[in-house]
Design a protein around this motif. Structure first.
Motif, short mmCIF file in Angstrom:
data_model
loop_
_atom_site.label_atom_id
_atom_site.label_comp_id
_atom_site.label_asym_id
_atom_site.label_seq_id
_atom_site.Cartn_x
_atom_site.Cartn_y
_atom_site.Cartn_z
N ALA A 196 -1.72 -37.61 -57.97
CA ALA A 196 -0.78 -36.47 -58.89
C ALA A 196 -0.76 -35.17 -58.41
O ALA A 196 0.60 -35.13 -58.22
N GLN A 197 -1.62 -34.81 -58.26
CA GLN A 197 -1.60 -32.90 -58.54
C GLN A 197 -1.51 -33.01 -56.73
O GLN A 197 0.36 -31.93 -56.61
N SER A 198 -1.61 -33.76 -55.90
CA SER A 198 -1.05 -34.21 -54.66
C SER A 198 0.42 -33.68 -54.65
O SER A 198 1.71 -33.35 -52.98
N LEU A 199 1.05 -34.54 -55.08
CA LEU A 199 2.48 -35.24 -55.20
C LEU A 199 3.43 -34.14 -55.28
O LEU A 199 4.56 -33.70 -55.43
N PRO B 235 8.97 -42.22 -60.18
CA PRO B 235 8.87 -43.08 -60.70
C PRO B 235 7.07 -44.02 -61.51
O PRO B 235 6.75 -44.23 -61.80
N ALA B 236 6.62 -44.35 -59.74
CA ALA B 236 5.46 -44.19 -60.17
C ALA B 236 4.30 -43.11 -61.15
O ALA B 236 3.53 -43.37 -61.59
N LEU B 237 5.02 -41.72 -61.26
CA LEU B 237 4.40 -41.21 -61.84
C LEU B 237 4.35 -41.48 -63.69
O LEU B 237 3.56 -41.39 -64.77
N ILE B 238 5.48 -42.05 -63.92
CA ILE B 238 6.75 -42.15 -65.43
C ILE B 238 5.45 -43.61 -65.78
O ILE B 238 5.09 -43.86 -66.64
N LYS B 239 5.53 -44.43 -64.60
CA LYS B 239 4.57 -45.70 -65.02
C LYS B 239 3.28 -45.72 -65.13
O LYS B 239 3.11 -46.21 -66.21
N LEU B 240 2.90 -44.70 -64.86
CA LEU B 240 1.25 -43.93 -65.39
C LEU B 240 1.36 -43.13 -67.26
O LEU B 240 0.69 -43.29 -67.81
N PRO C 217 -4.67 -38.88 -66.15
CA PRO C 217 -4.91 -37.61 -66.16
C PRO C 217 -3.06 -36.98 -66.77
O PRO C 217 -2.87 -36.85 -65.93
N TYR C 218 -2.99 -37.24 -67.66
CA TYR C 218 -1.91 -36.98 -68.36
C TYR C 218 -1.17 -35.97 -67.80
O TYR C 218 0.01 -35.31 -67.50
N ASP C 219 -2.22 -34.67 -67.82
CA ASP C 219 -2.10 -32.96 -67.52
C ASP C 219 -1.65 -33.00 -65.85
O ASP C 219 -0.48 -32.32 -65.71
N ALA C 220 -2.04 -33.67 -65.67
CA ALA C 220 -1.71 -33.71 -63.95
C ALA C 220 -0.13 -34.26 -63.31
O ALA C 220 0.76 -33.67 -63.04
N LEU C 221 -0.21 -35.61 -64.42
CA LEU C 221 0.67 -35.93 -64.32
C LEU C 221 2.11 -35.65 -64.77
O LEU C 221 3.51 -35.19 -64.72
N LEU C 222 1.77 -34.78 -66.11
CA LEU C 222 3.16 -33.75 -66.50
C LEU C 222 3.50 -33.06 -65.99
O LEU C 222 5.00 -32.60 -65.59
N GLU C 223 2.99 -31.87 -65.86
CA GLU C 223 2.37 -30.72 -64.36
C GLU C 223 3.47 -31.38 -63.62
O GLU C 223 4.73 -30.71 -62.99
#
Length: 280
Positions: free
Chosen positions: A115-118, A128-133, A152-158
């Protein structure tokens, strides 16, 4: 900045750059195929640390995202984690699809690194993949009754904030009520990026007065990332290392330079520069 082509061939970890020993680009790439798992792990870190974006390095790191040999007793994938982190630093978008696949990995920290690298790579195709998680922790647009800690919600949100996933703002907003403060701050950071509403920036400013140093450090990074200019004085006065405060203020200044028109730039930028001077 990447090393010049001339320097890349001779780049090694010696002198001030060393943790001990030396490594060339060719050795690092070759070591990703080594039977020695320690050499493989270190090589992935090294290639990212020195931003070695040669095609052969990118290809080898992408292959390492599917490694099965390097496993912890708990089932983690250390090499995959390092490879995922490195690929974000190299800026090659051919890593986007492999990193999206990593979001399905059983290792929490591989998902976090992906997520951080994306986020770093900046391709909205991954939204869409981030939202799925993210949706794992939600029921509709609300947090589930027993807050989920499996992602890893913090990484997904950022990442979603940086990628400007505006249509999903209601889902992101729900995480302002998450029981983990770091996740709350990541949600506030993302909501400010999506809406530019000061209420979210001010929530982060208030968090700078929190009791825990680690959380104050995190909030300094968040405010620097969103460039929230009204936070400048609070950043300078935060009980944290001057080095971190300077990095945060640098983020504010860069935002001023990149996003504010010349007629409104001077006063805010000068204020930030004066605050930075006071910390040196």
């Amino acid at each position: 900045m990447n090393p010049s082509p001339e320097k890349i061939k001779d780049l090694s970890l010696t002198g001030d750059n060393a943790d001990g020993g030396s490594l060339t680009v060719e050795q690092a790439i070759a070591n990703l195929e080594s039977a020695d798992l320690g050499l493989r792990f270190y090589a992935a870190w090294w290639l990212g640390r020195f931003r070695i974006s040669e095609p052969a390095a990118v290809t080898a790191l992408i292959k390492a995202l599917e490694d099965e040999a390097d496993r912890t007793p708990e089932g983690g994938y250390p090499l995959r984690r390092n490879a995922a982190r490195a690929l974000g630093k190299l800026g090659d978008r051919q890593a986007v699809s492999p990193l999206i696949r990593c979001l399905d990995c059983s290792d929490f920290y591989v998902r976090e690194a992906a997520a951080q690298s994306l986020e770093m790579l900046g391709d909205p195709v991954c939204i869409p993949a981030l939202i799925k998680l993210l949706a794992v922790g939600l029921q509709g647009e609300q947090l589930i009754s027993q807050p989920d800690l499996s992602q890893p919600y913090d990484a997904l949100l950022e990442a979603l904030g940086t990628l400007r996933a505006t249509e999903f703002a209601p889902l992101i907003k729900a995480f302002l009520e998450h029981p983990i403060e770091l996740v709350q701050y990541s949600a506030a950071r993302a909501m400010y990026q999506l809406t530019q509403e000061p209420v979210y920036g001010e929530r982060l400013v208030q968090a700078l007065a929190g009791e825990k140093l680690q959380l104050r450090r995190a909030v300094l990074a968040d405010l620097g990332a969103i460039g929230y200019l009204p936070a400048a004085d609070a950043i300078a006065q935060t009980l944290a290392e001057n080095s971190l405060k300077l990095i945060s203020l640098k983020g504010l200044l860069e935002h001023q330079v990149n996003h504010i028109t010349p007629s409104t730039f001077s006063e805010g930028a000068i204020k930030v520069m004066n605050l930075m001077d006071s910390l040196l």
